[in-house]
Design an enzyme around this catalytic site. Structure first.
Site, short mmCIF file in Angstrom:
data_model
loop_
_atom_site.label_atom_id
_atom_site.label_comp_id
_atom_site.label_asym_id
_atom_site.label_seq_id
_atom_site.Cartn_x
_atom_site.Cartn_y
_atom_site.Cartn_z
N LYS A 20 4.81 5.01 9.38
CA LYS A 20 3.90 5.98 8.78
C LYS A 20 2.85 5.26 7.93
CE LYS A 20 7.27 6.55 5.03
NZ LYS A 20 8.15 7.49 4.30
N HIS A 24 17.94 11.83 2.87
CA HIS A 24 17.10 10.79 2.24
C HIS A 24 17.54 10.61 0.79
CE1 HIS A 24 13.68 8.17 1.87
NE2 HIS A 24 13.03 8.96 1.04
N CYS A 83 -15.30 -4.38 -8.31
CA CYS A 83 -16.29 -3.39 -7.85
C CYS A 83 -15.79 -2.67 -6.60
CB CYS A 83 -17.61 -4.09 -7.54
SG CYS A 83 -18.25 -5.12 -8.87
N MET A 84 -16.60 -1.76 -6.09
CA MET A 84 -16.20 -0.99 -4.91
C MET A 84 -16.03 -1.88 -3.68
SD MET A 84 -18.20 2.09 -2.94
CE MET A 84 -18.32 3.16 -4.35
N ASP A 85 -16.97 -2.80 -3.47
CA ASP A 85 -17.01 -3.56 -2.22
C ASP A 85 -16.75 -5.05 -2.41
OD1 ASP A 85 -18.18 -1.12 -1.12
OD2 ASP A 85 -19.96 -1.76 -2.25
N TYR A 132 -19.96 -4.95 -13.76
CA TYR A 132 -20.17 -3.66 -14.43
C TYR A 132 -19.61 -3.65 -15.86
CZ TYR A 132 -21.42 -1.54 -9.95
OH TYR A 132 -22.03 -1.22 -8.77
N ARG A 180 13.24 17.79 -1.61
CA ARG A 180 11.88 17.71 -1.08
C ARG A 180 11.79 18.45 0.24
NH1 ARG A 180 9.19 11.82 -0.02
NH2 ARG A 180 10.77 11.77 1.61
N ARG A 233 16.70 3.52 8.08
CA ARG A 233 15.24 3.66 8.09
C ARG A 233 14.57 2.81 7.00
NH1 ARG A 233 17.16 8.89 7.30
NH2 ARG A 233 16.17 8.81 5.25
C1 LIG Z 1 9.21 6.64 3.94
C2 LIG Z 1 10.59 7.04 4.26
C3 LIG Z 1 11.58 6.06 4.48
C4 LIG Z 1 11.35 4.59 4.17
O1 LIG Z 1 11.49 4.38 2.79
P1 LIG Z 1 11.42 2.94 2.13
O2 LIG Z 1 11.66 3.21 0.70
O3 LIG Z 1 10.06 2.40 2.40
O4 LIG Z 1 12.49 2.12 2.76
C5 LIG Z 1 12.80 6.46 4.95
N1 LIG Z 1 13.07 7.78 5.15
C6 LIG Z 1 12.17 8.75 4.91
C7 LIG Z 1 12.54 10.18 5.14
C8 LIG Z 1 10.91 8.42 4.45
O5 LIG Z 1 10.02 9.40 4.20
#
Ligand SMILES: *Cc1c(COP(=O)(O)O)cnc(C)c1O
Length: 357
Positions: free
Chosen positions: A39, A158, A300-302, A253, A131, A210
């Site tokens: 993601k 999670h 700065c921005m860039d 700046y 969540r 994950r």
């Molecule tokens: C982003 C996410 C992860 C990964 O989490 P990390 O802290 O980067 O290991 C795992 N499970 C879910 C549901 C997430 O949204």
């Protein structure tokens, strides 16, 4: 002049070897294959680059994304491995995602009923993050319905605190999860994120894990010694201009910084629009010409400015903002009072993503 002569000033290079090694180590510690989160453009590294590496990695079962749009982008890359969507799609998106083979999160009986017959579901259980997901007391009926319909592939939860010193809440969450699992047929259960793998190790009954940030090379400080993770990204940008500021002159700046002596300044093409945190101003450092040098004046921005007095550098030389060893994203995050996640995912679209060895 061909368009590709007009190249990016800043590059984020992904080390395949570092990512592969991290994935191996995390899968071994978890005792299961990985559902790798890609993601947020693979935590800023580039979804296409990371997906190519993950697609051929024996310890990666599948890839996880946060949004339906990301699921579509990932499916277009043809990873050849399952794609799991982690947040609820809109009803109209469900058939499209199911047609693409994307595994869908389910958290209610109504959702379980509405899935088309060729969909595959991962039941989401809310064990304490509060969540997303079904409450544990509702999850069993939803899982049973999905199972009856032949759609139940996975079940997951999670952790909210797996990267903290006190793991009591994580243990509580896992017990609630096991309570649900005990009442359902065995499917692909997954719970740990990276923090969970590092702090809790292999968890009984789990079939996948994950790890996100840990896959990209970062552990919470108190868990830094658990696995030899290597930061995957190197961020470099080119010097676009060199000049000398005279002693006493102000720079950038707001005139925050004054040259204490005649100072050779390198102007570098990486700024806050590219994801270099502006509030690292005053603390930021970079690697240039084999030395650690301060970023001076406001970011700065860039672009930003680096004191390169006494160094043998020229325009087009690169400055390293972070990498695997000498200066890491963890330091940059600390300077700007944030976390590695935010620095990496905040990288802008002007930063060219490159595949490295
Ligand atoms: C982003 C996410 C992860 C990964 O989490 P990390 O802290 O980067 O290991 C795992 N499970 C879910 C549901 C997430 O949204």
């Amino acid at each position: 002049m061909p368009q590709n002569m007009l190249h990016a000033r800043a590059h984020a290079r992904t080390s395949a070897a570092a990512l592969e090694g991290n994935l191996r180590a995390l899968s071994r510690r978890a005792g299961v294959p990985l559902l790798l989160p890609v993601k947020a453009n693979a935590y800023g590294h580039g979804m296409d680059i990371v997906t190519r590496i993950a697609a051929r990695h024996p310890d990666v079962w599948g890839l996880a994304v946060a949004t339906p749009q990301e699921a579509g982008q990932l499916a277009a890359l043809n990873p050849g491995k399952p794609i799991v969507l982690l947040t609820p799609p809109r009803p109209a998106e469900i058939p499209v995602l199911a047609d693409l083979g994307v595994r869908l999160p389910v958290a209610s009986l109504a959702e379980a009923e509405a899935l088309p017959p060729h969909a595959r579901a991962h039941l989401k259980v809310d064990t304490g993050m509060n969540r997303l997901g079904a409450r544990p007391e509702d999850a069993v009926a939803i899982g049973q319905r999905l199972h009856e319909r032949g759609l139940l592939e996975g079940i997951y939860t999670h952790f909210a605190t797996s990267d903290e010193l006190d793991l009591s809440f994580a243990h509580e969450q896992f017990e609630r999860f096991q309570g649900v699992l005990a009442q359902l047929p065995p499917v692909l259960a997954h719970a740990s994120n990276g923090g969970g793998i590092l702090s809790l190790g292999a968890l009984p009954g789990m079939r996948l894990a994950r790890p996100g940030l840990a896959s990209y090379g970062f552990a919470p400080p108190h868990l830094g010694g658990v696995l030899p993770l290597v930061p995957v990204m190197t961020l470099e940008a080119e010097i676009t201009h060199l000049h000398t500021a005279r002693a006493g002159e102000s720079v950038s700046y707001g005139g925050l910084w004054h040259a204490p002596r005649d100072t050779l300044l390198a102007t570098v093409g990486f700024g806050y629009a590219d994801g270099y945190p502006r509030n690292a101003t005053g603390q930021a450092q970079v690697m240039v010409g084999g030395e650690r040098r301060p970023v001076v004046g406001r970011i700065c921005m860039d672009q930003c400015l680096v004191d390169v007095t006494g160094l043998d550098v020229k325009v087009d030389d690169v400055v390293r903002f972070w990498g695997p060893d000498d200066l890491t994203v963890s330091e940059v995050a600390a300077w700007s009072d944030t976390i590695e996640y935010e620095v990496l995912t905040g990288l802008g679209s002007r930063v060219e993503r490159l595949a490295g060895a």
